[in-house]
Design a protein around this motif. Structure first.
Motif, PDB file in Angstrom:
ATOM      1  N   GLY A 223      34.593  52.726  29.468  1.00 43.19           N
ATOM      2  CA  GLY A 223      34.980  53.908  30.225  1.00 43.19           C
ATOM      3  C   GLY A 223      35.765  53.649  31.485  1.00 43.19           C
ATOM      4  N   ALA A 224      36.449  52.531  31.579  1.00 42.96           N
ATOM      5  CA  ALA A 224      37.161  52.192  32.809  1.00 42.96           C
ATOM      6  C   ALA A 224      38.468  52.955  33.002  1.00 42.96           C
ATOM      7  N   ARG A 225      39.071  53.407  31.919  1.00 46.86           N
ATOM      8  CA  ARG A 225      40.385  54.044  32.054  1.00 46.86           C
ATOM      9  C   ARG A 225      40.307  55.268  32.971  1.00 46.86           C
ATOM     10  N   GLY A 226      41.296  55.346  33.856  1.00 42.15           N
ATOM     11  CA  GLY A 226      41.346  56.453  34.804  1.00 42.15           C
ATOM     12  C   GLY A 226      40.639  56.171  36.100  1.00 42.15           C
ATOM     13  N   TYR A 227      39.991  55.020  36.205  1.00 38.63           N
ATOM     14  CA  TYR A 227      39.252  54.685  37.416  1.00 38.63           C
ATOM     15  C   TYR A 227      39.862  53.517  38.191  1.00 38.63           C
ATOM     16  N   PHE A 228      41.140  53.260  37.985  1.00 37.39           N
ATOM     17  CA  PHE A 228      41.871  52.292  38.806  1.00 37.39           C
ATOM     18  C   PHE A 228      43.354  52.620  38.730  1.00 37.39           C
ATOM     19  N   ASP A 229      44.050  52.340  39.827  1.00 40.73           N
ATOM     20  CA  ASP A 229      45.494  52.544  39.898  1.00 40.73           C
ATOM     21  C   ASP A 229      46.250  51.270  39.576  1.00 40.73           C
ATOM     22  N   ALA A 230      45.584  50.143  39.652  1.00 37.62           N
ATOM     23  CA  ALA A 230      46.149  48.839  39.306  1.00 37.62           C
ATOM     24  C   ALA A 230      45.025  47.992  38.737  1.00 37.62           C
ATOM     25  N   LEU A 231      45.347  47.196  37.722  1.00 36.52           N
ATOM     26  CA  LEU A 231      44.354  46.312  37.118  1.00 36.52           C
ATOM     27  C   LEU A 231      44.569  44.900  37.650  1.00 36.52           C
ATOM     28  N   ALA A 232      43.501  44.302  38.148  1.00 35.89           N
ATOM     29  CA  ALA A 232      43.626  42.994  38.792  1.00 35.89           C
ATOM     30  C   ALA A 232      43.114  41.860  37.918  1.00 35.89           C
ATOM     31  N   VAL A 233      43.836  40.744  37.958  1.00 35.72           N
ATOM     32  CA  VAL A 233      43.415  39.506  37.330  1.00 35.72           C
ATOM     33  C   VAL A 233      43.682  38.356  38.295  1.00 35.72           C
ATOM     34  N   HIS A 234      42.969  37.250  38.062  1.00 36.72           N
ATOM     35  CA  HIS A 234      43.165  36.019  38.830  1.00 36.72           C
ATOM     36  C   HIS A 234      43.636  34.934  37.863  1.00 36.72           C
ATOM     37  N   PRO A 235      44.943  34.791  37.661  1.00 36.27           N
ATOM     38  CA  PRO A 235      45.452  33.891  36.621  1.00 36.27           C
ATOM     39  C   PRO A 235      45.493  32.428  37.041  1.00 36.27           C
ATOM     40  N   TYR A 236      44.312  31.873  37.297  1.00 33.80           N
ATOM     41  CA  TYR A 236      44.236  30.443  37.594  1.00 33.80           C
ATOM     42  C   TYR A 236      44.476  29.634  36.322  1.00 33.80           C
ATOM     43  N   GLN A 237      44.784  28.351  36.514  1.00 31.37           N
ATOM     44  CA  GLN A 237      45.100  27.473  35.394  1.00 31.37           C
ATOM     45  C   GLN A 237      43.942  26.541  35.074  1.00 31.37           C
ATOM     46  N   ASN A 238      43.804  26.224  33.787  1.00 33.64           N
ATOM     47  CA  ASN A 238      42.846  25.222  33.346  1.00 33.64           C
ATOM     48  C   ASN A 238      43.521  24.351  32.296  1.00 33.64           C
ATOM     49  N   PRO A 239      43.635  23.042  32.555  1.00 36.38           N
ATOM     50  CA  PRO A 239      43.124  22.342  33.723  1.00 36.38           C
ATOM     51  C   PRO A 239      43.848  22.750  34.999  1.00 36.38           C
TER      52      PRO A 239
END
Length: 363
Positions: A223-239
């Protein structure tokens, strides 16, 4: 990157679709999408990527606030990100505001405004009186989070441009074991609170660790749709020393896995919602269990990542480097993401950030 104790208490779209098949077998997709579908998922860039930096003004960077805000301004970055802890703001009880802590946010807001910086504030950490059992635990009663976010949005209306609902909720209990189903009520409450206090503020979903499209799909299903104006991610690298263009393979910790997240968003009707990197970066740790890159490589990867995202990921509109200054209180990996050393001296990456901002202005 796993959630840190910092709340004041102390390669193509097609490849991405195939990768998404592997992790979300329950969703049946056309393995050969029409060009129009792929174009929708890629999107068109409306404006250049905007960069920001993270400053821990509410805790370990407090005594260096003015210097670090000057450094942020001088880098040409238009944005600043800070995080604050609800558990410290109301450490003594419901509605009992810790004036010493609030004054730090007041100073951060005023200092950012004086330097022409827009501000993103992440709000997390449930107080013990509200059922918090650890620094990253979600509130059992989301209405309390709605109340405090409304209070904050009202107090800083027109001064804080964006609010982030929690930090790395996929890492509560260990990455990626945090439950999207448990997070969504807090996200919904935070959205309601912020919009009630400042309808013009941007609400950003809590940035998840990596580019985990399956976790995002479950978040939408909850049910997340409509409850944020931007979607955030932290695209760190592995390794940790992998370059920005390292192929996605099966890893969620790859910048090149981002199209899988975009696919989920489009599939769920959010083609118009941007992605923000509320954290990204490379550590210069040369010891510990997750050694990173040397300082010149950190600078080179910063420039490469900005150019890559500007070119390949037009749906990403904001990216915040983690962090402005190194730490000295955690693991080598966690401590050395800074653009500056602990003593404030510059790493090559600080100059690279300025170069990246200047390049973006020409795009």
């Amino acid at each position: 990157m796993s959630t840190r104790t910092r709340w004041g208490v102390g390669a193509t779209a097609l490849v991405a679709v195939v990768a998404l098949f592997a992790i979300t077998a329950a969703r049946v997709q056309d393995p050969n999408p029409e060009p129009a579908v792929m174009a929708l998922e890629r999107g068109e860039r409306q404006e250049s990527l905007q960069l920001g930096v993270t400053v821990f003004s509410m805790w370990r960077d407090w005594e260096f606030l003015d210097e670090l805000l000057d450094r942020a301004r001088d880098s040409g970055s238009p944005w600043l990100r800070v995080d604050m802890g609800w558990c410290t703001l109301e450490e003594r009880g419901r509605g009992v505001v810790s004036e010493w802590y609030q004054s730090r946010l007041d100073a951060t807001v005023a200092g950012a405004a004086a330097r022409g910086l827009q501000l993103l504030v992440a709000v997390g950490c449930t107080p013990t009186w509200a059922g918090g059992t650890s620094y990253d635990s979600l509130p059992p009663d989301p209405s309390e989070y709605e109340r405090v976010t409304r209070y904050l949005a009202e107090r800083y209306r027109g001064q804080v441009a964006a609010w982030e609902i929690w930090n790395e909720p996929d890492c509560i209990g260990g990455c990626p074991d945090g439950s999207p189903e448990e997070f969504v009520p807090t996200l919904q409450a935070g959205y309601r609170g912020i919009k009630a206090g400042d309808p013009d503020a941007t609400v950003v979903s809590g940035g998840i660790s990596g580019t985990n499209a399956d976790w995002i799909a479950r978040m939408y299903a909850a049910g997340a749709r409509g409850y944020f104006d931007a979607l955030a991610v932290h695209p760190y690298q592995n390794p940790a020393d992998a370059p920005p263009d390292a192929p996605p393979t099966e890893r969620i910790y790859r910048l090149t896995s981002l199209p899988s997240v975009r696919h989920v968003m489009v599939e769920n009707g959010d083609a118009d919602v941007p992605i923000w990197f509320t954290e990204f970066g490379w550590t210069t740790a040369d010891s510990g269990d997750r050694p990173g890159v040397d300082e010149p490589t950190q600078a080179a990867y910063l420039r490469q990542a900005v150019e890559q995202v500007q070119r390949d990921n037009p749906y990403v509109t904001h990216a915040f480097w983690f962090t402005m200054r190194d730490r000295d209180d955690w693991t080598p990996y966690e401590n050395e993401f800074g653009l500056l050393h602990v003593d404030g001296s510059e790493k090559p990456a600080y100059g690279a950030l300025g170069e990246a901002n200047a390049w973006l202005e020409e795009q």
